[in-house]
Design a protein around this motif. Structure first.
Motif, PDB file in Angstrom:
ATOM      1  N   SER A 135      62.963  10.771   5.134  1.00 39.46           N
ATOM      2  CA  SER A 135      63.110  10.812   3.680  1.00 39.46           C
ATOM      3  C   SER A 135      61.771  11.096   3.002  1.00 39.46           C
ATOM      4  O   SER A 135      61.724  11.785   1.973  1.00 39.46           O
ATOM      5  N   VAL A 136      60.665  10.597   3.584  1.00 41.14           N
ATOM      6  CA  VAL A 136      59.345  10.895   3.027  1.00 41.14           C
ATOM      7  C   VAL A 136      59.038  12.383   3.169  1.00 41.14           C
ATOM      8  O   VAL A 136      58.601  13.047   2.208  1.00 41.14           O
ATOM      9  N   LEU A 137      59.268  12.950   4.352  1.00 39.67           N
ATOM     10  CA  LEU A 137      58.993  14.373   4.558  1.00 39.67           C
ATOM     11  C   LEU A 137      59.838  15.256   3.647  1.00 39.67           C
ATOM     12  O   LEU A 137      59.341  16.242   3.079  1.00 39.67           O
ATOM     13  N   MET A 138      61.114  14.930   3.512  1.00 43.12           N
ATOM     14  CA  MET A 138      61.979  15.730   2.648  1.00 43.12           C
ATOM     15  C   MET A 138      61.556  15.625   1.186  1.00 43.12           C
ATOM     16  O   MET A 138      61.657  16.602   0.428  1.00 43.12           O
ATOM     17  N   SER A 139      61.067  14.487   0.788  1.00 47.00           N
ATOM     18  CA  SER A 139      60.590  14.312  -0.585  1.00 47.00           C
ATOM     19  C   SER A 139      59.312  15.107  -0.822  1.00 47.00           C
ATOM     20  O   SER A 139      59.129  15.715  -1.886  1.00 47.00           O
ATOM     21  N   TYR A 140      58.416  15.122   0.164  1.00 46.14           N
ATOM     22  CA  TYR A 140      57.217  15.957   0.059  1.00 46.14           C
ATOM     23  C   TYR A 140      57.591  17.430  -0.049  1.00 46.14           C
ATOM     24  O   TYR A 140      57.031  18.175  -0.858  1.00 46.14           O
ATOM     25  N   LEU A 141      58.524  17.854   0.791  1.00 45.69           N
ATOM     26  CA  LEU A 141      58.967  19.245   0.744  1.00 45.69           C
ATOM     27  C   LEU A 141      59.501  19.591  -0.636  1.00 45.69           C
ATOM     28  O   LEU A 141      59.174  20.652  -1.200  1.00 45.69           O
ATOM     29  N   ASN A 142      60.322  18.721  -1.201  1.00 41.78           N
ATOM     30  CA  ASN A 142      60.902  18.983  -2.518  1.00 41.78           C
ATOM     31  C   ASN A 142      59.814  19.075  -3.588  1.00 41.78           C
ATOM     32  O   ASN A 142      59.856  19.955  -4.467  1.00 41.78           O
ATOM     33  N   GLU A 143      58.831  18.202  -3.516  1.00 40.72           N
ATOM     34  CA  GLU A 143      57.730  18.273  -4.496  1.00 40.72           C
ATOM     35  C   GLU A 143      56.952  19.578  -4.348  1.00 40.72           C
ATOM     36  O   GLU A 143      56.550  20.193  -5.343  1.00 40.72           O
ATOM     37  N   TYR A 144      56.749  20.014  -3.137  1.00 37.70           N
ATOM     38  CA  TYR A 144      56.068  21.286  -2.862  1.00 37.70           C
ATOM     39  C   TYR A 144      56.851  22.452  -3.461  1.00 37.70           C
ATOM     40  O   TYR A 144      56.287  23.339  -4.135  1.00 37.70           O
ATOM     41  N   LEU A 145      58.168  22.477  -3.272  1.00 41.64           N
ATOM     42  CA  LEU A 145      59.000  23.548  -3.809  1.00 41.64           C
ATOM     43  C   LEU A 145      58.996  23.555  -5.336  1.00 41.64           C
ATOM     44  O   LEU A 145      58.937  24.625  -5.959  1.00 41.64           O
ATOM     45  N   LEU A 146      59.084  22.381  -5.939  1.00 41.98           N
ATOM     46  CA  LEU A 146      59.016  22.301  -7.399  1.00 41.98           C
ATOM     47  C   LEU A 146      57.689  22.841  -7.918  1.00 41.98           C
ATOM     48  O   LEU A 146      57.651  23.563  -8.924  1.00 41.98           O
ATOM     49  N   SER A 147      56.616  22.497  -7.231  1.00 36.55           N
ATOM     50  CA  SER A 147      55.307  22.975  -7.660  1.00 36.55           C
ATOM     51  C   SER A 147      55.212  24.492  -7.575  1.00 36.55           C
ATOM     52  O   SER A 147      54.683  25.147  -8.487  1.00 36.55           O
ATOM     53  N   LEU A 148      55.735  25.074  -6.506  1.00 33.64           N
ATOM     54  CA  LEU A 148      55.679  26.522  -6.342  1.00 33.64           C
ATOM     55  C   LEU A 148      56.435  27.256  -7.440  1.00 33.64           C
ATOM     56  O   LEU A 148      55.954  28.260  -7.982  1.00 33.64           O
ATOM     57  N   THR A 149      57.625  26.776  -7.790  1.00 35.55           N
ATOM     58  CA  THR A 149      58.462  27.509  -8.734  1.00 35.55           C
ATOM     59  C   THR A 149      58.168  27.166 -10.188  1.00 35.55           C
ATOM     60  O   THR A 149      58.577  27.908 -11.086  1.00 35.55           O
ATOM     61  N   ASN A 150      57.449  26.079 -10.428  1.00 33.39           N
ATOM     62  CA  ASN A 150      57.109  25.706 -11.805  1.00 33.39           C
ATOM     63  C   ASN A 150      55.639  25.929 -12.136  1.00 33.39           C
ATOM     64  O   ASN A 150      55.220  25.686 -13.268  1.00 33.39           O
ATOM     65  N   GLY A 151      54.867  26.370 -11.158  1.00 36.59           N
ATOM     66  CA  GLY A 151      53.455  26.627 -11.407  1.00 36.59           C
ATOM     67  C   GLY A 151      52.654  25.376 -11.688  1.00 36.59           C
ATOM     68  O   GLY A 151      51.601  25.446 -12.348  1.00 36.59           O
ATOM     69  N   THR A 152      53.114  24.235 -11.194  1.00 41.69           N
ATOM     70  CA  THR A 152      52.408  22.976 -11.394  1.00 41.69           C
ATOM     71  C   THR A 152      51.545  22.667 -10.163  1.00 41.69           C
ATOM     72  O   THR A 152      51.645  23.327  -9.132  1.00 41.69           O
ATOM     73  N   THR A 153      50.704  21.649 -10.286  1.00 34.59           N
ATOM     74  CA  THR A 153      49.838  21.255  -9.189  1.00 34.59           C
ATOM     75  C   THR A 153      50.337  19.952  -8.563  1.00 34.59           C
ATOM     76  O   THR A 153      51.117  19.221  -9.171  1.00 34.59           O
ATOM     77  N   ILE A 154      49.880  19.685  -7.349  1.00 33.37           N
ATOM     78  CA  ILE A 154      50.099  18.392  -6.699  1.00 33.37           C
ATOM     79  C   ILE A 154      48.732  17.769  -6.473  1.00 33.37           C
ATOM     80  O   ILE A 154      47.889  18.352  -5.787  1.00 33.37           O
ATOM     81  N   LYS A 155      48.498  16.635  -7.093  1.00 33.74           N
ATOM     82  CA  LYS A 155      47.191  15.969  -7.014  1.00 33.74           C
ATOM     83  C   LYS A 155      46.074  16.941  -7.357  1.00 33.74           C
ATOM     84  O   LYS A 155      44.998  16.960  -6.756  1.00 33.74           O
ATOM     85  N   GLY A 156      46.340  17.801  -8.361  1.00 38.44           N
ATOM     86  CA  GLY A 156      45.356  18.755  -8.842  1.00 38.44           C
ATOM     87  C   GLY A 156      45.253  20.029  -8.035  1.00 38.44           C
ATOM     88  O   GLY A 156      44.495  20.937  -8.391  1.00 38.44           O
ATOM     89  N   ALA A 157      46.021  20.154  -6.956  1.00 33.77           N
ATOM     90  CA  ALA A 157      45.936  21.324  -6.090  1.00 33.77           C
ATOM     91  C   ALA A 157      47.005  22.347  -6.445  1.00 33.77           C
ATOM     92  O   ALA A 157      48.186  22.003  -6.561  1.00 33.77           O
ATOM     93  N   LYS A 158      46.613  23.602  -6.609  1.00 40.96           N
ATOM     94  CA  LYS A 158      47.569  24.684  -6.778  1.00 40.96           C
ATOM     95  C   LYS A 158      48.210  24.987  -5.421  1.00 40.96           C
ATOM     96  O   LYS A 158      47.523  25.050  -4.403  1.00 40.96           O
ATOM     97  N   THR A 159      49.510  25.171  -5.423  1.00 38.31           N
ATOM     98  CA  THR A 159      50.220  25.274  -4.147  1.00 38.31           C
ATOM     99  C   THR A 159      50.565  26.701  -3.725  1.00 38.31           C
ATOM    100  O   THR A 159      50.853  26.937  -2.554  1.00 38.31           O
TER     101      THR A 159
END
Length: 395
Positions: free
Chosen positions: A170-194
């Motif tokens: 569940s942790v890995l799948m949640s990380y994956l989902n956050e990564y996908l959201l960042s890619l398609t919304n142009g947002t960062t994760i912990k300040g990092a562009k994805t």
């Protein structure tokens, strides 16, 4: 979200229209030649769903677009069969809706059926990911690999080698989902562009190596194997301590890295809820699938997610390369987890990977307590280890 190509349209224009990186659109439509589009062709815009609304008194496409902060031409694209100057009250209008929230709810009991539904939902929303079936479990469940990215550097994560460590899935799948959201919304994760990660990394995730075992821990035995697994479990119907696959073989003691040592010193000499390494290395289909994947893909690094201890192991028999120490120091710095180079253990996936490929391999022990860790630890684990997820892509 599916749209029909109009005469003169181009994928780069859709990228601008929906503010989605062009390579994500191209990768979501592998059967489309971006340089030879044909009017009427269907293509998928990732990171969007489509809603249908009814026209009200005073509505226009311009008013509908303005209220939703979208372009009028996106409405014209989705509604090519309507006259924009003659909207009829009550008529249906298709409206694009950007996905801005997670589809994966990781903070719950996360069995194989939940994983399968979430993978299907993510694939529908983000079709630039690839889903591969790398093998079958003993009970014929598909062992699924998720691939994302177009880079040359191959990084691999996996979870739930051990059945009662299912929270790692569940942790890995949640990380994956956050990564996908960042890619398609142009947002960062912990300040990092994805997007640079997507362009440089080919990320492989096997979120549930041991689906039969996870289902046994969470849902109990089914009628076809009830008598057998209760026998292995010494007559108990409490499976919370079960780590093995459904045949009572510990999958993380199945690899040919001094397997004979583990075979000799492990107390179980027959199928057991934990620690039995099998009659020989790589007898179990789940272990075979993971070995074959690594042999095929030649990953640059591997992170195997386990619980518990708030620590990780990064060496094996002096065979680890110098860059392993660099990664270990960074993982420890950003997570607060203890980096342990050597531990008196053999035959694990990480051990075999380092021995076989001389590349960085890590066993990550998430959280702290008694397995299975409670869901009350999910948020803390997620926060502590998110930096490791990113750092593994940076390095």
């Amino acid at each position: 979200m599916e749209v029909k190509i109009r005469p003169g349209d181009a994928l780069w224009y859709y990228s601008q229209l929906f503010r989605i990186p062009l390579n994500l659109i191209i990768d979501s439509n592998p059967n489309i030649n971006p340089d030879a589009l044909t009017a009427g062709q269907s293509i998928i815009i990732p990171g969007f769903t489509m809603q249908t609304i009814q026209v009200k008194q005073g509505d226009s496409l311009w008013k509908i677009a303005g209220a939703r902060n979208i372009s009028v031409d996106s409405l014209l694209l989705l509604n090519q069969d309507i006259n924009p100057n003659q909207l009829t009250i009550g008529a249906s209008v298709k409206v694009p809706k950007r996905i801005i929230t997670k589809l994966v709810n990781g903070k719950r009991r996360y069995d194989y059926a939940t994983l399968t539904r979430d993978i299907e939902a993510l694939k529908a929303a983000y079709p630039f990911i690839k889903i591969n079936h790398i093998g079958k479990s003993v009970l014929n469940k598909s062992i699924q690999e998720i691939r994302i990215g177009e880079g040359s550097k191959k990084v691999h994560f996996n979870g739930s080698f051990h059945a009662n460590e299912w929270i790692t899935t569940s942790v890995l799948m949640s990380y994956l989902n956050e990564y996908l959201l960042s890619l398609t919304n142009g947002t960062t994760i912990k300040g990092a562009k994805t997007l640079p990660f997507y362009q440089s990394i080919d990320l492989s995730i096997v979120p549930m190596v041991n689906p039969d075992g996870v289902d046994l821990v969470l849902n109990g035995p089914n009628e076809s194997n009830r008598e057998e697994v209760i026998g292995i479990n010494e007559g108990s119907t409490d499976f919370t301590g079960w780590k093995a696959n459904i045949r009572g073989v510990d999958l993380n003691n199945q690899y040919p890295a001094n397997w004979e040592i583990e075979k000799e010193r492990k107390k179980p000499k027959a199928p057991a809820p934990r620690d039995y390494p099998g009659d020989a290395p790589l007898t179990e289909p789940e272990a075979q699938a993971m070995a074959e994947l690594a042999q095929k893909e030649k990953f640059q690094s591997v992170l195997a997610f386990h619980t518990q201890g708030k620590e990780f192991y990064w060496g094996y028999e002096g065979l680890e390369p110098p860059e392993s120490k660099v990664l270990a120091n960074e993982f420890a710095r950003i997570s607060g987890y203890e980096a342990i180079q050597y531990v008196d253990s053999h035959a694990g996936y990480k051990d075999w990977f380092i021995q076989e490929f001389r590349k960085p391999g890590f066993t990550m022990e998430l959280g702290k307590g008694i397995n299975p860790l409670p869901l009350s630890q999910f948020d803390e684990i997620y926060r502590d280890v998110l930096g490791i997820f990113l750092a593994a892509l940076y390095m």
